[in-house]
Structure formats: C-alpha cells, structure tokens
Design an enzyme around this catalytic site. Structure first.
Site, PDB file in Angstrom:
ATOM      1  N   ASP A  52       0.835  -1.207   0.000  1.00  0.00           N
ATOM      2  CA  ASP A  52       0.000   0.000   0.000  1.00  0.00           C
ATOM      3  C   ASP A  52       0.868   1.255   0.000  1.00  0.00           C
ATOM      4  OD1 ASP A  52      -2.898   1.037   0.511  1.00  0.00           O
ATOM      5  OD2 ASP A  52      -1.650   2.184   1.907  1.00  0.00           O
ATOM      6  N   TYR A  57       2.564  10.034  -0.129  1.00  0.00           N
ATOM      7  CA  TYR A  57       3.332   9.586   1.043  1.00  0.00           C
ATOM      8  C   TYR A  57       4.786  10.038   0.917  1.00  0.00           C
ATOM      9  CZ  TYR A  57      -0.487   6.511   2.600  1.00  0.00           C
ATOM     10  OH  TYR A  57      -1.682   6.003   3.033  1.00  0.00           O
ATOM     11  N   HIS A 127      -8.446   8.515  -2.495  1.00  0.00           N
ATOM     12  CA  HIS A 127      -7.860   8.544  -1.137  1.00  0.00           C
ATOM     13  C   HIS A 127      -8.835   9.112  -0.104  1.00  0.00           C
ATOM     14  CE1 HIS A 127      -3.716   9.030   1.014  1.00  0.00           C
ATOM     15  NE2 HIS A 127      -4.639   8.649   1.868  1.00  0.00           N
ATOM     16  N   GLN A 183     -10.846   1.314   2.245  1.00  0.00           N
ATOM     17  CA  GLN A 183      -9.745   1.465   3.210  1.00  0.00           C
ATOM     18  C   GLN A 183     -10.169   2.464   4.279  1.00  0.00           C
ATOM     19  OE1 GLN A 183      -5.147   2.994   3.242  1.00  0.00           O
ATOM     20  NE2 GLN A 183      -5.675   1.589   1.606  1.00  0.00           N
ATOM     21  N   LEU A 214      -2.563   0.014  14.931  1.00  0.00           N
ATOM     22  CA  LEU A 214      -1.880   0.212  16.229  1.00  0.00           C
ATOM     23  C   LEU A 214      -2.142   1.615  16.766  1.00  0.00           C
ATOM     24  CD1 LEU A 214       1.560  -1.511  15.483  1.00  0.00           C
ATOM     25  CD2 LEU A 214      -0.470  -2.462  16.617  1.00  0.00           C
ATOM     26  N   GLN A 284      10.020  -3.972  14.362  1.00  0.00           N
ATOM     27  CA  GLN A 284       8.563  -3.746  14.426  1.00  0.00           C
ATOM     28  C   GLN A 284       7.846  -4.683  13.456  1.00  0.00           C
ATOM     29  OE1 GLN A 284       7.944   0.451  13.719  1.00  0.00           O
ATOM     30  NE2 GLN A 284       8.434   1.016  15.830  1.00  0.00           N
TER      31      GLN A 284
HETATM   32  N1  LIG Z   1      -6.076   5.795   3.734  1.00  0.00           N
HETATM   33  C1  LIG Z   1      -5.566   6.596   4.636  1.00  0.00           C
HETATM   34  O1  LIG Z   1      -6.049   7.732   4.846  1.00  0.00           O
HETATM   35  C2  LIG Z   1      -4.385   6.138   5.452  1.00  0.00           C
HETATM   36  C3  LIG Z   1      -3.970   6.894   6.562  1.00  0.00           C
HETATM   37  C4  LIG Z   1      -2.875   6.437   7.293  1.00  0.00           C
HETATM   38  C5  LIG Z   1      -2.217   5.265   6.915  1.00  0.00           C
HETATM   39  N2  LIG Z   1      -2.606   4.556   5.820  1.00  0.00           N
HETATM   40  C6  LIG Z   1      -1.897   3.313   5.394  1.00  0.00           C
HETATM   41  O2  LIG Z   1      -1.870   2.408   6.492  1.00  0.00           O
HETATM   42  C7  LIG Z   1      -0.498   2.098   6.836  1.00  0.00           C
HETATM   43  C8  LIG Z   1      -0.391   1.915   8.323  1.00  0.00           C
HETATM   44  O3  LIG Z   1      -0.858   3.096   8.996  1.00  0.00           O
HETATM   45  P1  LIG Z   1      -0.197   3.592  10.324  1.00  0.00           P
HETATM   46  O4  LIG Z   1       1.270   3.716  10.086  1.00  0.00           O
HETATM   47  O5  LIG Z   1      -0.935   4.758  10.825  1.00  0.00           O
HETATM   48  O6  LIG Z   1      -0.450   2.295  11.247  1.00  0.00           O
HETATM   49  P2  LIG Z   1      -0.219   1.949  12.757  1.00  0.00           P
HETATM   50  O7  LIG Z   1       0.069   0.484  12.742  1.00  0.00           O
HETATM   51  O8  LIG Z   1      -1.340   2.424  13.602  1.00  0.00           O
HETATM   52  O9  LIG Z   1       1.076   2.759  13.244  1.00  0.00           O
HETATM   53  C9  LIG Z   1       2.356   2.397  12.784  1.00  0.00           C
HETATM   54  C10 LIG Z   1       3.390   3.005  13.709  1.00  0.00           C
HETATM   55  O10 LIG Z   1       3.341   2.365  14.978  1.00  0.00           O
HETATM   56  C11 LIG Z   1       4.666   2.146  15.473  1.00  0.00           C
HETATM   57  N3  LIG Z   1       4.858   0.688  15.530  1.00  0.00           N
HETATM   58  C12 LIG Z   1       4.636  -0.219  14.533  1.00  0.00           C
HETATM   59  N4  LIG Z   1       4.847  -1.469  14.956  1.00  0.00           N
HETATM   60  C13 LIG Z   1       5.221  -1.375  16.239  1.00  0.00           C
HETATM   61  C14 LIG Z   1       5.573  -2.334  17.215  1.00  0.00           C
HETATM   62  N5  LIG Z   1       5.580  -3.633  16.942  1.00  0.00           N
HETATM   63  N6  LIG Z   1       5.916  -1.892  18.460  1.00  0.00           N
HETATM   64  C15 LIG Z   1       5.911  -0.578  18.757  1.00  0.00           C
HETATM   65  N7  LIG Z   1       5.584   0.391  17.864  1.00  0.00           N
HETATM   66  C16 LIG Z   1       5.233  -0.010  16.615  1.00  0.00           C
HETATM   67  C17 LIG Z   1       5.593   2.837  14.485  1.00  0.00           C
HETATM   68  O11 LIG Z   1       5.727   4.207  14.846  1.00  0.00           O
HETATM   69  P3  LIG Z   1       6.938   4.818  15.721  1.00  0.00           P
HETATM   70  O12 LIG Z   1       8.124   3.908  15.611  1.00  0.00           O
HETATM   71  O13 LIG Z   1       7.134   6.160  15.148  1.00  0.00           O
HETATM   72  O14 LIG Z   1       6.389   4.877  17.124  1.00  0.00           O
HETATM   73  C18 LIG Z   1       4.806   2.779  13.194  1.00  0.00           C
HETATM   74  O15 LIG Z   1       5.170   3.763  12.270  1.00  0.00           O
HETATM   75  C19 LIG Z   1       0.328   3.243   6.253  1.00  0.00           C
HETATM   76  O16 LIG Z   1       1.664   2.860   5.983  1.00  0.00           O
HETATM   77  C20 LIG Z   1      -0.450   3.547   4.990  1.00  0.00           C
HETATM   78  O17 LIG Z   1      -0.073   2.606   3.975  1.00  0.00           O
HETATM   79  C21 LIG Z   1      -3.699   4.965   5.096  1.00  0.00           C
END
Ligand SMILES: NC(=O)c1ccc[n+]([C@@H]2O[C@H](COP(=O)([O-])OP(=O)(O)OC[C@H]3O[C@@H](n4cnc5c(N)ncnc54)[C@H](OP(=O)(O)O)[C@@H]3O)[C@@H](O)[C@H]2O)c1
Length: 338
Positions: A52, A57, A127, A183, A214, A284
């Site tokens: 994705d 981004y 989006h 999404q 998360l 992670q």
């Molecule tokens: N459609 C949309 O509007 C939209 C919006 C947002 C995202 N997305 C998509 O969804 C994906 C995931 O979103 P998100 O990054 O917000 O998801 P998330 O899983 O809620 O947050 C990911 C963040 O959590 C931390 N993390 C991840 N795994 C971890 C672990 N095992 N232990 C501790 N901390 C951990 C890291 O941040 P730190 O290391 O900085 O703490 C990581 O960048 C994006 O890459 C994108 O492709 C779509």
C-alpha cells in the site's frame, strides 16, 4: 501467510498488507532507504504480496522506494496507490491540483506510474472523498483508466458509506467495473467505522483494508513508558495512554506482544478485513508479523472490546432498542431467523 480474494474480485492478496507511509524520512518519522528495502524484503520473504502506498506519502519518496523494491519481480506484487491529495511540493495556487476530479485522477496516476517505474497499478484508491466532485465523473474516469490497462481495480478510502454504496449502484447500472475495497481507520482506538462503513462493506462483499491498527503506535503501550527513541506522536491524550496500558495487560495475560494483540483484535472482527501494517524498523515488522499465529480467545476479545467502548448513536441505537423492536415485531422478534 495465507491469501484471500480482494473483495468480489479474483485478485489474490496476502492476509496482511504492507503500508509504506513510513518509507522515507521526508515527514520526520519514517525509515531510511536501506531500512525500507529490508522491511519490504522481509515482508516478501514472509509471503506478503500486497503493498500500500499513495501519491503523496513522504512527498513521493514512498512510491519511488516501492518502485525500486518491486522492479525485479513486478508482476508478483499487488501494488495499491491512491490519488486525491496534493504533494507538499505542488504550487499552492494551482486549484486543480488535488481533489477527486477526472483531471486530478488522470494526472496523479501518470505521475504515480513514473515514480513507481511501472506501466500499471493493480489497485487505485480514491484517497479521501472531497464532497464536491460528481460521483459519476469519478466512476467514469476510473473505468477509463481500467480500459487503458493503467489501473486494474478501483477502490475507495476514507469515504462515507453512502457514497460507496451509490458508486456500487452506478457500477451495476452502467456495467462498469465495481469498486472492490474500502480502506478505513479501524482499531481499538478508532471504532467509528463499525456504524456504517463496515456493515456496508460486508453487505456488498467489499474487502476492508484497515489502517492505523496500532493507533499510530499508541496501542503498543509505549507512550506510557519513558523512551528516547523517536516516535510519531508528540502529544497523546491520557485516555489513549490508558488504552495502550490495557492492551499491554491483555498481552501479558495471553503471552503475546501488545502489537500482536491489537492487530488481531482487528483481524478477528467480522468481514473480509486485511490490516495494513505500518513499521519503521525490521524489529517492528517482525513483531507485527507474529500476529499470524495468534488467535485471541473470546474472553480476551470481550475484554478488549470493553476497554474501547463506543456508542452506535442514531439511528442504530434507536432502531436496536427494545422499545422500537417491540413496535416493529411485537412479541415475535425472538422467533425470527434473521
Ligand atoms: N487511507 C488513509 O487515509 C491512510 C492513513 C494512514 C495510513 N494509511 C496506510 O496504512 C499504513 C499503516 O498506517 P499507520 O502507520 O498509521 O499504522 P499503525 O500500525 O497504527 O502505526 C504504525 C506506527 O506504529 C509504530 N509501531 C509499529 N509497529 C510497532 C511495534 N511492533 N511496536 C511498537 N511500535 C510499533 C511505528 O511508529 P513509531 O516507531 O514512530 O512509534 C509505526 O510507524 C500506512 O503505511 C499507509 O499505507 C492509510
């Protein structure tokens, strides 16, 4: 890793999708190029084929890195990108840059194809719904790209249920390719989509791609501990910190990590739900991939649901009330197989 069909389509995708909003350091909380490539390779080695990204981004860096990662085996991957949002580098006075229009979609996809260094994207998302563009224009433009072979499937992201269900009706009436997925933000920290978007998606067999599983990292509980490592959020509210601590407690009781518990709470909800993993390091990703051999017990699911309560609100709370049920069904509600 297991695989499933992407909603009503024949496209086979891994049960986890790799998010790449963390590919590139342009936004201050992502991974450098070498780490992004390692994350991609580890996900692919684990059997992941679903990636994705988005035009915006890390200001285009994410698409460029993904393009390099897929180059050797382009067809093996299902690459999803998105259009609608402006790039930081774009001219702020350019009124047609961004939005849901045909012009925005066609220009954005051409630029994405260049950055991804490919001649097609598997899945194009709108989006974010802009509340101004006619839906017929969106659907015609998406079908134009599909007919040209530049896009194989179309889907929505961050769009109200009533818009997506109208799009499904338009597709059926006109014989157009129908949207295959939705999404959405979905996690113990964000359950709003349980009201209308997820029931709508399940009714129409759309795949649900869950982002923020998360809660941006908050659900791992790390914001309640002192930690020098860089984190995405600078100011997390007390109720969210408490939510992370509650997830940690259930993680301890089930012998898994908080991330695995939070991801599996999403995976075990009803529907064709595929979490999008967001990682900035290999550690992670490894932790998060561990969710594949976790099954939360009904007790733990109930406890997690209880720590993240939310109210359905009108019309659902009203229509599901005993009072209205009696008005509609009298004493027969319990007799009816629904
Ligand atoms: N459609 C949309 O509007 C939209 C919006 C947002 C995202 N997305 C998509 O969804 C994906 C995931 O979103 P998100 O990054 O917000 O998801 P998330 O899983 O809620 O947050 C990911 C963040 O959590 C931390 N993390 C991840 N795994 C971890 C672990 N095992 N232990 C501790 N901390 C951990 C890291 O941040 P730190 O290391 O900085 O703490 C990581 O960048 C994006 O890459 C994108 O492709 C779509």
């Amino acid at each position: 890793m297991r695989y499933r069909l992407l909603g009503p389509s024949g496209l086979r995708v891994s049960e986890l999708c790799l998010g790449t909003m963390t590919f590139g350091e342009d936004w201050g909380w992502g991974a450098d190029k070498a780490t992004s490539q390692q994350i991609f390779s580890r996900f692919a080695e684990a059997g992941g084929n679903f990636i994705d990204t988005s035009n915006n981004y890390t200001n285009g860096t994410s698409e460029r890195y993904v393009g390099e990662c897929i180059a050797a085996e382009r067809d093996r991957y299902v690459v999803a990108t998105k259009y609608t949002l402006r790039l930081d580098s774009s001219n702020p006075a350019d009124i047609n840059n961004g939005g849901n229009s045909r012009k925005s979609m066609l220009r954005s996809v051409e630029n994405s194809l260049r950055r991804l260094n490919t001649d097609y994207v598997d899945l194009l998302y709108l989006h974010m719904w802009d509340f101004t563009t006619p839906l017929v224009e969106v659907m015609q433009a998406a079908n134009q790209l599909i007919a040209a072979g530049k896009v194989l499937y179309f889907a929505f992201s961050d769009t109200p249920a009533w818009v997506v269900s109208h799009a499904l009706g338009l597709a059926e009436a006109h014989g157009w390719a129908r949207p295959v997925a939705l999404q959405l933000p979905y996690s113990l920290r964000s359950r709003d989509v349980e009201r209308a978007e997820i029931p709508m998606a399940n009714t129409h067999q759309l795949a649900v791609l869950a982002w923020g599983v998360l809660g941006g990292g908050v659900l791992t509980g790390k914001y309640s501990q002192p930690d020098d490592r860089p984190r995405r959020e600078s100011d997390v509210a007390a109720p969210d910190i408490a939510l992370g601590e509650a997830v940690m407690a259930i993680a301890r009781a089930s012998g898994r990590s908080p991330a695995q518990v939070a991801i599996n709470w999403v995976r075990q909800q009803p529907g064709n739900i595929i979490p999008i993993l967001g990682c900035r390091s290999l550690a992670q990703l490894d932790d998060n991939l561990g969710c594949l051999d976790v099954v939360l017990s009904p007790d733990h699911l109930d406890q997690l649901g209880a720590i993240a309560p939310f109210t359905l609100g009108f019309p659902y709370r009203f229509l599901h009330s005993a009072h209205v049920r009696k008005l509609i069904f009298g004493e027969t509600f319990a007799l009816l197989d629904r």
